[in-house]
Scaffold this motif. Structure first.
Motif, mmCIF file in Angstrom:
data_model
loop_
_atom_site.group_PDB
_atom_site.id
_atom_site.type_symbol
_atom_site.label_atom_id
_atom_site.label_comp_id
_atom_site.label_asym_id
_atom_site.label_seq_id
_atom_site.Cartn_x
_atom_site.Cartn_y
_atom_site.Cartn_z
ATOM 1 N N LEU A 106 4.086 6.076 -5.075
ATOM 2 C CA LEU A 106 4.250 6.203 -6.532
ATOM 3 C C LEU A 106 3.154 7.038 -7.183
ATOM 4 O O LEU A 106 3.428 7.860 -8.056
ATOM 5 N N PHE A 107 1.911 6.807 -6.785
ATOM 6 C CA PHE A 107 0.790 7.389 -7.513
ATOM 7 C C PHE A 107 0.116 8.568 -6.812
ATOM 8 O O PHE A 107 -0.695 9.255 -7.421
ATOM 9 N N HIS A 110 11.945 1.128 -1.880
ATOM 10 C CA HIS A 110 12.265 0.595 -0.551
ATOM 11 C C HIS A 110 11.059 -0.134 0.049
ATOM 12 O O HIS A 110 11.201 -1.220 0.610
ATOM 13 N N ASP A 111 9.878 0.463 -0.080
ATOM 14 C CA ASP A 111 8.672 -0.183 0.435
ATOM 15 C C ASP A 111 8.431 -1.524 -0.263
ATOM 16 O O ASP A 111 8.071 -2.514 0.374
ATOM 17 N N LEU A 112 8.628 -1.545 -1.576
ATOM 18 C CA LEU A 112 8.449 -2.788 -2.326
ATOM 19 C C LEU A 112 9.463 -3.846 -1.888
ATOM 20 O O LEU A 112 9.119 -5.023 -1.742
ATOM 21 N N LEU A 113 10.690 -3.432 -1.626
ATOM 22 C CA LEU A 113 11.705 -4.363 -1.130
ATOM 23 C C LEU A 113 11.304 -4.924 0.232
ATOM 24 O O LEU A 113 11.414 -6.128 0.469
ATOM 25 N N PHE A 114 10.821 -4.070 1.135
ATOM 26 C CA PHE A 114 10.377 -4.549 2.447
ATOM 27 C C PHE A 114 9.260 -5.579 2.282
ATOM 28 O O PHE A 114 9.244 -6.607 2.953
ATOM 29 N N SER A 115 8.322 -5.294 1.391
ATOM 30 C CA SER A 115 7.223 -6.215 1.156
ATOM 31 C C SER A 115 7.751 -7.552 0.651
ATOM 32 O O SER A 115 7.352 -8.620 1.127
ATOM 33 N N TRP A 116 8.657 -7.515 -0.294
ATOM 34 C CA TRP A 116 9.244 -8.738 -0.861
ATOM 35 C C TRP A 116 10.013 -9.526 0.199
ATOM 36 O O TRP A 116 9.844 -10.743 0.325
ATOM 37 N N PHE A 123 0.840 -1.196 0.000
ATOM 38 C CA PHE A 123 0.000 0.000 0.000
ATOM 39 C C PHE A 123 0.880 1.253 0.000
ATOM 40 O O PHE A 123 0.608 2.217 -0.720
ATOM 41 N N GLY A 124 1.949 1.235 0.790
ATOM 42 C CA GLY A 124 2.886 2.360 0.801
ATOM 43 C C GLY A 124 3.539 2.567 -0.551
ATOM 44 O O GLY A 124 3.730 3.703 -0.998
#
Length: 153
Positions: free
Chosen positions: A33-34, A63-69, A27-28
């Motif tokens: 991004l948008f 960074h948020d996407l990396l944390f999610s992954w 969500f972050g």
């Protein structure tokens, strides 16, 4: 690669780190991004957004996407408490810097006084303090079972 949840890790840790936080980080990623302007205002109520700073928001989203992954995939792929501690300590370091940024923007009077917080600060602090405390507890092995080998699986 098995993505089964490591059953020897306590359920509250698994729920938070394998499900709630990866979804929150996604969500972050989307928000940053948008919808970068509202994202910025949620962190700093007096800041002014400029499209020239968009690359910074894309980097934060990364960074948020990396944390999610890391939480949704990497932690599910190992039964190693050691690997969990390494990942969660890294995210804890980010939590500390995130809170430091809020401290600088809000000042000590507002930072330490929940009566002055806007709803954005409530969300930020609840989503940082709570999980951050659980991350610290996990890294300190509070409620952590070492019943399985700590070697990566």
């Amino acid at each position: 690669m098995s993505l089964a949840s490591p059953s020897h890790i306590a359920l509250p840790y698994r729920i938070l780190f394998l499900y709630i936080e990866p979804l929150a980080a996604l969500f972050g990623t989307y928000t940053t991004l948008f919808h970068p302007e509202p994202y910025l205002l949620s962190l700093s109520p007096t800041a002014t957004y400029s499209p020239l700073t968009y690359p910074i928001y894309a980097q934060i989203a990364g960074h948020d996407l990396l944390f999610s992954w890391l939480q949704a995939v990497l932690l599910r792929s190992t039964s190693s408490v050691r690997i969990w501690k390494i990942v969660l300590f890294g995210i804890l370091m980010c939590d500390v810097l995130h809170l430091y940024g809020s401290y600088v923007v809000l000042g000590p009077e507002s930072f330490f006084d929940p009566r002055t917080w806007r709803w954005e600060e409530w969300i930020t602090f609840v989503m940082t303090y709570g999980p951050g405390l659980l991350r610290a507890a996990f890294c300190l092995e509070i409620g952590v079972s070492q019943t399985r080998a700590t070697k990566p699986s």
